[in-house]
Design a protein around this motif. Structure first.
Motif, PDB file in Angstrom:
ATOM      1  N   SER A 266       0.997  -1.176  -0.057  1.00 31.78           N
ATOM      2  CA  SER A 266      -0.073   0.035  -0.125  1.00 31.78           C
ATOM      3  C   SER A 266       0.794   1.300   0.192  1.00 31.78           C
ATOM      4  O   SER A 266       0.262   2.347   0.183  1.00 31.78           O
ATOM      5  N   SER A 267       2.093   1.106  -0.151  1.00 28.53           N
ATOM      6  CA  SER A 267       2.907   2.390   0.060  1.00 28.53           C
ATOM      7  C   SER A 267       3.068   3.360  -1.229  1.00 28.53           C
ATOM      8  O   SER A 267       2.433   2.856  -2.443  1.00 28.53           O
ATOM      9  N   GLU A 268       2.890   4.522  -0.898  1.00 28.85           N
ATOM     10  CA  GLU A 268       2.721   5.792  -1.947  1.00 28.85           C
ATOM     11  C   GLU A 268       3.741   6.841  -1.525  1.00 28.85           C
ATOM     12  O   GLU A 268       4.014   7.099  -0.381  1.00 28.85           O
ATOM     13  N   LYS A 317       9.915  10.247   1.590  1.00 28.00           N
ATOM     14  CA  LYS A 317       8.537  10.822   1.445  1.00 28.00           C
ATOM     15  C   LYS A 317       7.323   9.704   1.368  1.00 28.00           C
ATOM     16  O   LYS A 317       6.244  10.143   1.325  1.00 28.00           O
ATOM     17  N   MET A 318       7.854   8.471   1.221  1.00 29.91           N
ATOM     18  CA  MET A 318       6.853   7.263   1.154  1.00 29.91           C
ATOM     19  C   MET A 318       6.197   7.076   2.548  1.00 29.91           C
ATOM     20  O   MET A 318       6.844   6.822   3.615  1.00 29.91           O
ATOM     21  N   VAL A 319       4.834   6.457   2.533  1.00 29.38           N
ATOM     22  CA  VAL A 319       4.182   6.464   3.588  1.00 29.38           C
ATOM     23  C   VAL A 319       3.344   5.164   3.214  1.00 29.38           C
ATOM     24  O   VAL A 319       3.225   4.739   1.966  1.00 29.38           O
ATOM     25  N   TYR A 320       2.757   4.280   4.018  1.00 31.58           N
ATOM     26  CA  TYR A 320       1.828   3.348   3.825  1.00 31.58           C
ATOM     27  C   TYR A 320       0.595   3.345   4.847  1.00 31.58           C
ATOM     28  O   TYR A 320       0.829   3.851   5.875  1.00 31.58           O
ATOM     29  N   LYS A 326      -3.924   3.839   9.579  1.00 32.66           N
ATOM     30  CA  LYS A 326      -2.912   5.180   9.651  1.00 32.66           C
ATOM     31  C   LYS A 326      -1.879   5.266   8.824  1.00 32.66           C
ATOM     32  O   LYS A 326      -1.246   3.959   8.947  1.00 32.66           O
ATOM     33  N   SER A 327      -1.417   6.325   8.458  1.00 28.93           N
ATOM     34  CA  SER A 327      -0.293   6.233   7.782  1.00 28.93           C
ATOM     35  C   SER A 327       0.940   6.376   8.489  1.00 28.93           C
ATOM     36  O   SER A 327       1.102   6.992   9.704  1.00 28.93           O
ATOM     37  N   ALA A 328       1.693   5.787   8.163  1.00 30.11           N
ATOM     38  CA  ALA A 328       3.177   5.636   8.574  1.00 30.11           C
ATOM     39  C   ALA A 328       4.266   5.517   7.785  1.00 30.11           C
ATOM     40  O   ALA A 328       3.840   5.100   6.469  1.00 30.11           O
ATOM     41  N   PRO A 329       5.597   5.818   8.228  1.00 27.65           N
ATOM     42  CA  PRO A 329       6.747   5.832   6.975  1.00 27.65           C
ATOM     43  C   PRO A 329       6.991   4.645   6.468  1.00 27.65           C
ATOM     44  O   PRO A 329       7.220   3.791   7.256  1.00 27.65           O
ATOM     45  N   VAL A 330       7.077   4.412   5.256  1.00 29.24           N
ATOM     46  CA  VAL A 330       7.667   3.202   4.757  1.00 29.24           C
ATOM     47  C   VAL A 330       9.046   2.635   5.515  1.00 29.24           C
ATOM     48  O   VAL A 330       9.298   1.469   5.424  1.00 29.24           O
TER      49      VAL A 330
END
Length: 363
Positions: A266-268, A317-320, A326-330
């Motif tokens: 799900s990373s972006e 800058k990528m999160v998942y 909840k968004s978290a750093p990749v």
């Protein structure tokens, strides 16, 4: 093949070998003892080694320890304290187990093992069957030719039973005793070990080894047979080693970076096209800073964190989405999930990537 290659044995090591020879001559004269693997390799390279593994020809390590202590008691000497580490074969309770005894002699750490052959099956890198074996069989089951050398403490000679170990050591070549594909499919962790040793010694990977390591079937075996924690442990050793850039370059060349540092589905946003090049460039820049005399003075742990931060900087800058959406750093995912590193490691690396350190903690 027995060679006339010379090994420098220290006084402390000679004490250990002489004691073991006296003991085994007393309770089991037919038993032969050999130093296996890393100690022989390092000695032939002219390096000191504290890694003494004693391979016993015809006896389980725990039985050897009992008889050794009986001998010591008969001589009025103190017993040796040993710790037995046992790993069951992959299926059921089949004997014999994978058994190692860790003990100390003359303030030197020693591992006792027995000569063995392994049988693998299914989706596990743990043997389903372990049997006593000849020295030749034991040598050929090992991961690399340079790790398959023996030092026979009875004769004082090096035994290169694959016929390739010493030549590969002199040539600076990383190769497997058997066909690389078969070796890696049995235990794919050997791929990462080959890369680590190649980087550590600055050796070249054998062409057959490279072809096998980068193949799709071996990649599938790495993903399916090795725990993420074991992968993380090997990468830690590479990053903490003397040539971390070389190790990462080898991982990249063999197309294993994405497998080792796996991203969540799900990373972006998506990684940039030059992401791998950036990872390598940032690591090289960090390593050059660390190696500049008088510029920084970091502990081994701080260097490890700094190198991970440089390597993972392109993912800043990528999160998942975590389980609770909840968004978290990749970066957290890579370290905590893909590599099973401690939460404290992930937090330290995250702070290095996302903030400017304050104070003197990393100066």
């Amino acid at each position: 093949m027995t060679t006339v290659e010379r090994i420098h044995v220290t006084e402390n090591e000679r004490q250990i070998f002489d004691l073991l020879l006296r003991a085994v001559g007393n309770f089991s004269p037919k038993t032969k003892l050999r130093v296996a693997g890393g100690w022989v390799r390092d000695k032939l390279l002219g390096q000191d080694s504290s890694d003494i593994d004693i391979a016993i020809s015809n006896m389980f390590p725990r039985d050897f320890l009992v008889k050794l202590n009986d001998y010591l008691c008969s001589q009025g000497e103190d017993e040796v304290q040993g710790h037995v580490i046992e790993s069951k074969p992959a299926q059921g309770k089949q004997k014999p187990p994978l058994e190692t005894v860790k003990m100390s002699l003359y303030n030197h750490s020693i591992d006792l093992v027995h000569l063995r052959s392994d049988v693998y099956a299914g989706d596990s890198r743990i043997p389903v069957k372990v049997e006593f074996a000849s020295p030749e069989e034991d040598a050929f089951r090992r991961d690399l030719t340079i790790n398959s050398l023996f030092y026979n403490i009875h004769t004082g000679l090096v035994e290169d039973l694959t016929g390739r170990g010493i030549d590969d050591l002199k040539a600076g070549r990383i190769a497997t005793p058997l066909h690389a594909r078969d070796t890696f499919l049995e235990d794919p962790l050997r791929v990462l070990r080959a890369i680590r040793f190649g980087a550590r010694f600055g050796f070249t990977l054998d062409e057959q080894l490279k072809e096998a390591a980068s193949s799709e079937e071996v990649r599938v075996a790495i993903a399916g047979k090795i725990s993420r924690e074991r992968i993380g442990n090997e990468i830690d050793l590479m990053i903490s080693g003397n040539r971390p850039i070389t190790a990462v370059n080898l991982l990249s060349d063999l197309k294993l970076l994405g497998l080792v540092f796996a991203l969540p589905a799900s990373s972006e946003p998506a990684p940039s096209e030059n992401c791998v090049s950036l990872c390598r460039a940032y690591m090289e820049a960090m390593w050059n800073l660390i190696q500049t005399p008088g510029l920084v003075n970091l502990s081994g742990e701080q260097i490890r964190h700094a190198m991970y931060a440089a390597l993972l900087l392109p993912f800043r800058k990528m999160v998942y989405k975590e389980k609770k959406r909840k968004s978290a750093p990749v970066v957290n995912y890579i370290l905590k999930v893909s590599m099973k590193r401690k939460s404290s490691d992930a937090e330290t690396v995250r702070l290095l990537i996302y903030t400017v350190p304050r104070g003197d903690s990393y100066r």
